[in-house]
Design a protein around this motif. Structure first.
Motif, PDB file in Angstrom:
ATOM      1  N   ALA A 272      -4.754  -3.128 -16.555  1.00 33.41           N
ATOM      2  CA  ALA A 272      -4.724  -3.636 -15.190  1.00 33.41           C
ATOM      3  C   ALA A 272      -3.598  -4.643 -15.013  1.00 33.41           C
ATOM      4  N   GLY A 273      -3.421  -5.501 -15.998  1.00 39.09           N
ATOM      5  CA  GLY A 273      -2.349  -6.486 -15.907  1.00 39.09           C
ATOM      6  C   GLY A 273      -0.989  -5.837 -15.784  1.00 39.09           C
ATOM      7  N   LYS A 274      -0.780  -4.750 -16.514  1.00 39.58           N
ATOM      8  CA  LYS A 274       0.490  -4.032 -16.404  1.00 39.58           C
ATOM      9  C   LYS A 274       0.657  -3.421 -15.018  1.00 39.58           C
ATOM     10  N   ALA A 275      -0.423  -2.884 -14.480  1.00 37.08           N
ATOM     11  CA  ALA A 275      -0.359  -2.302 -13.131  1.00 37.08           C
ATOM     12  C   ALA A 275      -0.013  -3.360 -12.097  1.00 37.08           C
ATOM     13  N   TYR A 276      -0.583  -4.555 -12.242  1.00 33.66           N
ATOM     14  CA  TYR A 276      -0.359  -5.602 -11.251  1.00 33.66           C
ATOM     15  C   TYR A 276       1.066  -6.154 -11.286  1.00 33.66           C
ATOM     16  N   GLN A 277       1.783  -5.892 -12.380  1.00 34.90           N
ATOM     17  CA  GLN A 277       3.168  -6.362 -12.468  1.00 34.90           C
ATOM     18  C   GLN A 277       4.113  -5.580 -11.571  1.00 34.90           C
ATOM     19  N   VAL A 283      -6.656  -6.768  -5.703  1.00 30.95           N
ATOM     20  CA  VAL A 283      -7.087  -8.085  -6.163  1.00 30.95           C
ATOM     21  C   VAL A 283      -6.055  -9.135  -5.789  1.00 30.95           C
ATOM     22  N   VAL A 284      -6.370 -10.391  -6.095  1.00 27.21           N
ATOM     23  CA  VAL A 284      -5.526 -11.508  -5.704  1.00 27.21           C
ATOM     24  C   VAL A 284      -4.123 -11.392  -6.310  1.00 27.21           C
ATOM     25  N   ASP A 285      -3.125 -11.754  -5.509  1.00 26.97           N
ATOM     26  CA  ASP A 285      -1.730 -11.713  -5.925  1.00 26.97           C
ATOM     27  C   ASP A 285      -1.257 -13.144  -6.166  1.00 26.97           C
ATOM     28  N   ARG A 286      -0.926 -13.458  -7.399  1.00 33.80           N
ATOM     29  CA  ARG A 286      -0.521 -14.824  -7.726  1.00 33.80           C
ATOM     30  C   ARG A 286       0.854 -15.172  -7.167  1.00 33.80           C
ATOM     31  N   ASP A 287       1.633 -14.167  -6.825  1.00 31.66           N
ATOM     32  CA  ASP A 287       3.004 -14.406  -6.372  1.00 31.66           C
ATOM     33  C   ASP A 287       3.149 -14.231  -4.871  1.00 31.66           C
ATOM     34  N   ILE A 288       2.094 -14.390  -4.130  1.00 30.69           N
ATOM     35  CA  ILE A 288       2.140 -14.170  -2.699  1.00 30.69           C
ATOM     36  C   ILE A 288       3.054 -15.180  -2.006  1.00 30.69           C
ATOM     37  N   ALA A 289       3.876 -14.694  -1.093  1.00 27.59           N
ATOM     38  CA  ALA A 289       4.732 -15.556  -0.275  1.00 27.59           C
ATOM     39  C   ALA A 289       3.994 -15.852   1.021  1.00 27.59           C
ATOM     40  N   LEU A 290       3.313 -16.976   1.056  1.00 25.68           N
ATOM     41  CA  LEU A 290       2.418 -17.282   2.171  1.00 25.68           C
ATOM     42  C   LEU A 290       3.147 -17.323   3.505  1.00 25.68           C
ATOM     43  N   ASP A 291       4.381 -17.805   3.511  1.00 21.10           N
ATOM     44  CA  ASP A 291       5.105 -17.961   4.770  1.00 21.10           C
ATOM     45  C   ASP A 291       5.533 -16.628   5.359  1.00 21.10           C
ATOM     46  N   ASN A 292       5.457 -15.548   4.569  1.00 20.18           N
ATOM     47  CA  ASN A 292       5.867 -14.243   5.066  1.00 20.18           C
ATOM     48  C   ASN A 292       4.749 -13.508   5.779  1.00 20.18           C
ATOM     49  N   LEU A 293       3.529 -14.041   5.734  1.00 17.53           N
ATOM     50  CA  LEU A 293       2.399 -13.402   6.394  1.00 17.53           C
ATOM     51  C   LEU A 293       2.313 -13.839   7.849  1.00 17.53           C
ATOM     52  N   PRO A 294       1.820 -12.956   8.737  1.00 16.94           N
ATOM     53  CA  PRO A 294       1.554 -13.389  10.110  1.00 16.94           C
ATOM     54  C   PRO A 294       0.579 -14.566  10.125  1.00 16.94           C
ATOM     55  N   ASN A 351       9.896   3.343  -8.202  1.00 18.80           N
ATOM     56  CA  ASN A 351      10.068   3.631  -9.618  1.00 18.80           C
ATOM     57  C   ASN A 351       8.710   3.998 -10.208  1.00 18.80           C
ATOM     58  N   ALA A 352       8.712   4.353 -11.480  1.00 18.50           N
ATOM     59  CA  ALA A 352       7.481   4.806 -12.133  1.00 18.50           C
ATOM     60  C   ALA A 352       6.457   3.688 -12.232  1.00 18.50           C
ATOM     61  N   GLY A 353       6.918   2.458 -12.429  1.00 20.69           N
ATOM     62  CA  GLY A 353       5.993   1.344 -12.524  1.00 20.69           C
ATOM     63  C   GLY A 353       5.230   1.131 -11.233  1.00 20.69           C
ATOM     64  N   GLN A 354       5.920   1.202 -10.097  1.00 20.53           N
ATOM     65  CA  GLN A 354       5.262   1.040  -8.801  1.00 20.53           C
ATOM     66  C   GLN A 354       4.308   2.202  -8.533  1.00 20.53           C
ATOM     67  N   LYS A 355       4.704   3.398  -8.919  1.00 19.07           N
ATOM     68  CA  LYS A 355       3.815   4.553  -8.729  1.00 19.07           C
ATOM     69  C   LYS A 355       2.545   4.382  -9.558  1.00 19.07           C
ATOM     70  N   PHE A 356       2.701   3.937 -10.804  1.00 16.69           N
ATOM     71  CA  PHE A 356       1.540   3.696 -11.652  1.00 16.69           C
ATOM     72  C   PHE A 356       0.641   2.626 -11.043  1.00 16.69           C
ATOM     73  N   SER A 357       1.236   1.567 -10.522  1.00 14.96           N
ATOM     74  CA  SER A 357       0.462   0.487  -9.916  1.00 14.96           C
ATOM     75  C   SER A 357      -0.372   1.001  -8.753  1.00 14.96           C
ATOM     76  N   GLN A 358       0.230   1.826  -7.912  1.00 17.11           N
ATOM     77  CA  GLN A 358      -0.494   2.365  -6.762  1.00 17.11           C
ATOM     78  C   GLN A 358      -1.622   3.284  -7.203  1.00 17.11           C
ATOM     79  N   GLU A 359      -1.350   4.123  -8.186  1.00 20.34           N
ATOM     80  CA  GLU A 359      -2.389   5.029  -8.666  1.00 20.34           C
ATOM     81  C   GLU A 359      -3.541   4.258  -9.302  1.00 20.34           C
TER      82      GLU A 359
END
Length: 417
Positions: A272-277, A283-294, A351-359
């Protein structure tokens, strides 16, 4: 049961987390147990059919599903005893019609979607343009007094907001879509729905449960540490928030909005940790850019935030988070059967990493939904037993209480009792 007081509009200020007793914020909703009868009564369901679903705007998808002229989707609406075709016309505009031939009542379109130049009934070959006009009748001279210009497909009102397609069975509704959504639009204005809709995963199931039983399960986090203990509880609970108390909550005249907690100390498995990278997840995103949200998404701007929920009356919800969102639809069939649809959306994987994360996120969500679905059918199995007549609700279940009140405002089942 005590007389209900009218529904009011909630305040926008976020409540203090040391005093998140939502019933104190909305005292007009009361604290009495709510009745079970609306979840099992055939009479109540008949009133919902006529007074709710036939009289409000209903979401039926997104514009990405029908991008080109001739593209169409078919929406089954058993609660309204109809089927609706939504099509993009040659003029590029959306049109919607009852999926019913004007001749003998056959469904004109039998599949769930596609692309075509016109619609032709498979019974006797009557054909209709993308604008609904009747264009061809085989052996037309055999009819007497036929008024062809009055025999087009019966129109349904259609409009869009932020790429979401809504229909109203009244072809000339008294309330515009924008007015209907006015309470929630400011909170979601600017969320990148179109950018995040390149990839879609869909789940659909017919469950043996009332549509409100199904919907209520997603309007509170109280069940999460118990029902989802094995799948996701640690991501949304912690020692300081063991029962997934909301970070903020607003109740409106018809709609609702909540913000949910995310555990910043959550330790995922190595996979799971690899997928979240490599992208977004549920689940919660530790790197969220709060100012970019509405401004209306995570309005408290807390870093320990996971996802918001916007409940659009009567049966549609949007769950925006950081980099992905999902939706739920609960389409009633009978008082004890519901079509439940969930869609989760992602940007195009680069890329493959993003595809794996989504799956991975898709599979995790599937497991969570299966845990919920099993529970819903067990609930419905015994609601009609008569063993209990009412359900007590705590402060964190106030959205369930609010939803009951709004439906009852439309239905009026208990008025005068």
């Amino acid at each position: 049961m005590k007389d209900r007081q009218p529904i009011g509009t909630g305040e926008n200020a976020a409540p203090d987390q040391s005093n998140d007793r939502w019933n104190d914020k909305y005292p007009h909703l009361g604290t009495d147990p709510i009745p079970i009868e609306p979840y099992i009564s055939r009479e109540y369901f008949a009133l919902e059919r006529e007074r709710v679903f036939r009289n409000v705007w209903l979401n039926v998808g997104r514009i990405e599903h029908i991008p080109n002229p001739g593209d169409y989707v078919v929406v089954a609406l058993p609660v309204c005893r109809t089927s609706v075709v939504v099509v993009r016309g040659k003029d590029g505009q959306l049109h919607a019609f009852h999926n019913m031939c004007s001749h003998r009542g056959n469904k004109v379109v039998w599949d769930q979607g596609g692309s075509c130049r016109n619609f032709t009934c498979k019974f006797h070959g009557w054909s209709y343009g993308l604008d609904g006009r009747l264009t061809f009748i085989p052996d037309e001279q055999g009819f007497s007094g036929l008024q062809k210009d009055r025999l087009g497909l019966t129109p349904v009102a259609v409009d869009t907001w932020a790429g979401f397609i809504f229909i109203h069975l009244d072809p000339n509704p008294t309330e515009t879509l924008r007015a209907y959504l006015a309470e929630v639009v400011p909170g979601l204005e600017g969320y990148p729905f179109s950018e995040l809709s390149a990839t879609r995963f869909r789940w659909r199931a017919e469950i043996k449960a009332n549509w409100k039983v199904a919907q209520d399960a997603f309007q509170e986090g109280y069940h999460l540490p118990v029902r989802h203990k094995a799948s996701a509880a640690d991501a949304f609970t912690s020692g300081t928030n063991p029962y997934c108390h909301f970070l903020s909550l607003d109740l409106y005249e018809r709609h609702r909005r909540t913000s949910s907690y995310g555990n910043l100390n959550y330790q995922p498995t190595p996979v799971a940790g690899k997928a979240y990278q490599f992208g977004s997840s549920v689940v919660v995103d530790r790197d969220i850019a709060l100012d970019n949200l509405p401004a209306g998404v995570n309005p408290t701007r807390r870093s320990d935030w996971s996802i918001d929920t916007f409940w659009i009356f009567p049966n549609f919800s949007i769950f925006p988070s950081n980099g992905t969102y999902l939706t739920h639809h609960f389409w009633p069939i009978t008082e004890e059967r519901t079509i439940w649809e969930t869609h989760t959306y992602f940007p195009k994987a680069e890329n493959a990493g993003q595809k794996f994360s989504q799956e991975y996120s898709k599979v995790l969500l599937r497991d969570i939904l299966m845990e919920d679905g099993t529970t819903l059918e067990h609930i419905q199995d015994v609601l009609a037993s008569g063993a209990k007549t009412h359900m007590p609700l705590q402060h964190q279940e106030i959205c369930v209480r609010h939803a009951y009140n709004v439906v009852e405002d439309y239905v009026g089942f208990y008025a005068g009792r």
